[in-house]
Scaffold this motif. Structure first.
Motif, short mmCIF file in Angstrom:
data_model
loop_
_atom_site.label_atom_id
_atom_site.label_comp_id
_atom_site.label_asym_id
_atom_site.label_seq_id
_atom_site.Cartn_x
_atom_site.Cartn_y
_atom_site.Cartn_z
N GLU A 1 -16.80 60.40 -42.69
CA GLU A 1 -17.73 61.53 -42.76
C GLU A 1 -17.98 62.10 -41.39
OE1 GLU A 1 -20.94 59.62 -44.59
OE2 GLU A 1 -19.98 59.53 -46.54
N GLN B 1 -15.89 62.07 -38.81
CA GLN B 1 -14.69 62.79 -38.42
C GLN B 1 -14.63 64.14 -39.10
OE1 GLN B 1 -12.00 62.47 -36.49
NE2 GLN B 1 -12.73 60.62 -35.48
N GLU B 2 -14.98 64.15 -40.40
CA GLU B 2 -14.94 65.40 -41.14
C GLU B 2 -15.89 66.42 -40.54
OE1 GLU B 2 -11.98 65.26 -43.31
OE2 GLU B 2 -13.39 66.47 -44.44
N SER B 3 -17.12 65.98 -40.24
CA SER B 3 -18.09 66.93 -39.68
C SER B 3 -17.65 67.38 -38.30
CB SER B 3 -19.48 66.29 -39.64
OG SER B 3 -19.44 65.14 -38.83
N THR C 1 -14.45 67.73 -37.20
CA THR C 1 -13.39 68.73 -37.32
C THR C 1 -13.96 70.04 -37.85
OG1 THR C 1 -12.89 67.71 -39.43
CG2 THR C 1 -11.44 67.18 -37.57
N ASP C 2 -14.95 69.95 -38.72
CA ASP C 2 -15.58 71.19 -39.19
C ASP C 2 -16.22 71.94 -38.04
OD1 ASP C 2 -16.70 69.93 -42.44
OD2 ASP C 2 -14.80 70.75 -41.70
N ALA C 3 -16.88 71.19 -37.15
CA ALA C 3 -17.58 71.84 -36.04
C ALA C 3 -16.58 72.52 -35.12
CB ALA C 3 -18.40 70.81 -35.27
N SER D 1 -13.54 73.56 -35.87
CA SER D 1 -12.89 74.69 -36.51
C SER D 1 -13.83 75.88 -36.59
CB SER D 1 -12.41 74.30 -37.91
OG SER D 1 -13.53 74.07 -38.72
N LEU D 2 -15.12 75.63 -36.62
CA LEU D 2 -16.08 76.73 -36.63
C LEU D 2 -16.29 77.32 -35.26
CD1 LEU D 2 -18.76 75.45 -39.14
CD2 LEU D 2 -17.31 77.44 -39.40
N GLN E 1 -17.62 75.80 -32.46
CA GLN E 1 -18.84 75.43 -31.73
C GLN E 1 -18.50 74.92 -30.35
OE1 GLN E 1 -21.02 72.70 -34.09
NE2 GLN E 1 -21.38 74.17 -35.74
N GLU F 1 -22.22 65.54 -32.13
CA GLU F 1 -21.87 65.11 -33.49
C GLU F 1 -21.11 63.80 -33.46
OE1 GLU F 1 -22.03 68.98 -36.21
OE2 GLU F 1 -21.04 67.12 -36.69
#
Lengths: 124, 129
Positions: B105, B107-109, B111-113, B115-116, B118, B126
């Motif tokens: 979880e 790692q997922e957050s 990579t999301d950050a 890719s967005l 930030q 994070e």
């Protein structure tokens, strides 16, 4: 037999069905091998048994006001029983409270294995 | 009609006794909480049965309150049950599952950050979590 007698008989049959479901829950809790399958058995009287017995009360009192007052009972049980079942299932899986040899398929196994591999690469 | 009441009473009594056996014997706390849930639901059903037997509806508020609050104990125990309470199955695998899923979880957050788009400070914060 008059309508009153038929309604009394219907209430009695609904009571018998609800009590029978309660008995099957007790039997299932005894006979099933692990916590997750016992959870499956324990939720049976919680909703269908309750609906049958509430139907019996409504048939016995023969008034719409009673039926309206009994609807919150069923609604509250429908709202809370899935919450507890979900949390117990989650806790049961995470603490290993199930027998893996009786499982047909473990859908979360792939995700856990992938996550272990993922974090393994992270460490190296 | 009275034989129906005797049969219903016997069915409820046997079901409750079986659930009570599981409360006493059940190898883990979750087994005991599941069986106590069965007992509480049987209690609600028995209160409704008594209303049918004695032809009154005065106990309906009791059944409403019971139906709404009977699961709180189970939810509380399931929330805080820990790996030490398990005596069946593999606890090592459960521990690995917990750690692996938490890291996944994170790692997922992360990579999301990224890719967005930030900033690096947010990404490092994070990762700390």
């Amino acid at each position: 037999m008059t309508l009153d007698d038929w309604l009394d008989l219907a209430a009695g049959i609904a009571l018998l069905l609800g009590a029978g479901l309660s008995l099957t829950a007790g039997l299932g809790v005894i006979r099933f091998p692990d916590a997750l399958s016992r959870l499956h058995a324990a939720t049976k009287p919680q909703i269908l048994g309750l609906i049958f017995v509430v139907l019996a009360v409504a048939l016995d009192s023969r008034s719409w006001a009673t039926l309206l007052a009994l609807v919150p009972v069923v609604v509250f049980q429908m709202l809370t029983a899935p919450i507890s079942a979900h949390m117990v299932g989650r806790a049961g899986y995470r603490t290993g409270n199930f027998r893996a040899d009786t499982l047909v398929s473990d859908d979360l196994d792939a995700a856990v294995a992938r996550a272990s591999r993922y974090s393994g690469e992270d460490d190296s | 009609m009275t034989w129906i009441m005797w049969a219903v009473g016997a069915l409820f009594a046997i079901g409750a006794a079986l659930a009570l056996y599981r409360v006493v014997v059940g190898p883990s706390i979750l087994d005991r909480m599941i069986a106590s849930d069965v007992l509480l639901t049987a209690l609600i059903l028995v209160v409704c049965t008594e209303m049918v037997l004695n032809n009154h509806t005065r106990s309906i508020p009791l059944t409403v309150v019971l139906a709404a609050t009977a699961v709180f104990g189970t939810i509380a125990v399931a929330r805080y049950v820990s790996r030490q309470d398990s005596r069946t199955g593999s606890t090592d695998r459960a521990a690995a599952a917990d750690v692996a899923l938490h890291r996944y979880e994170v790692q997922e957050s992360l990579t999301d950050a990224i890719s967005l788009g930030q900033t690096d400070e947010a990404a490092a914060e994070e990762e700390q979590r």
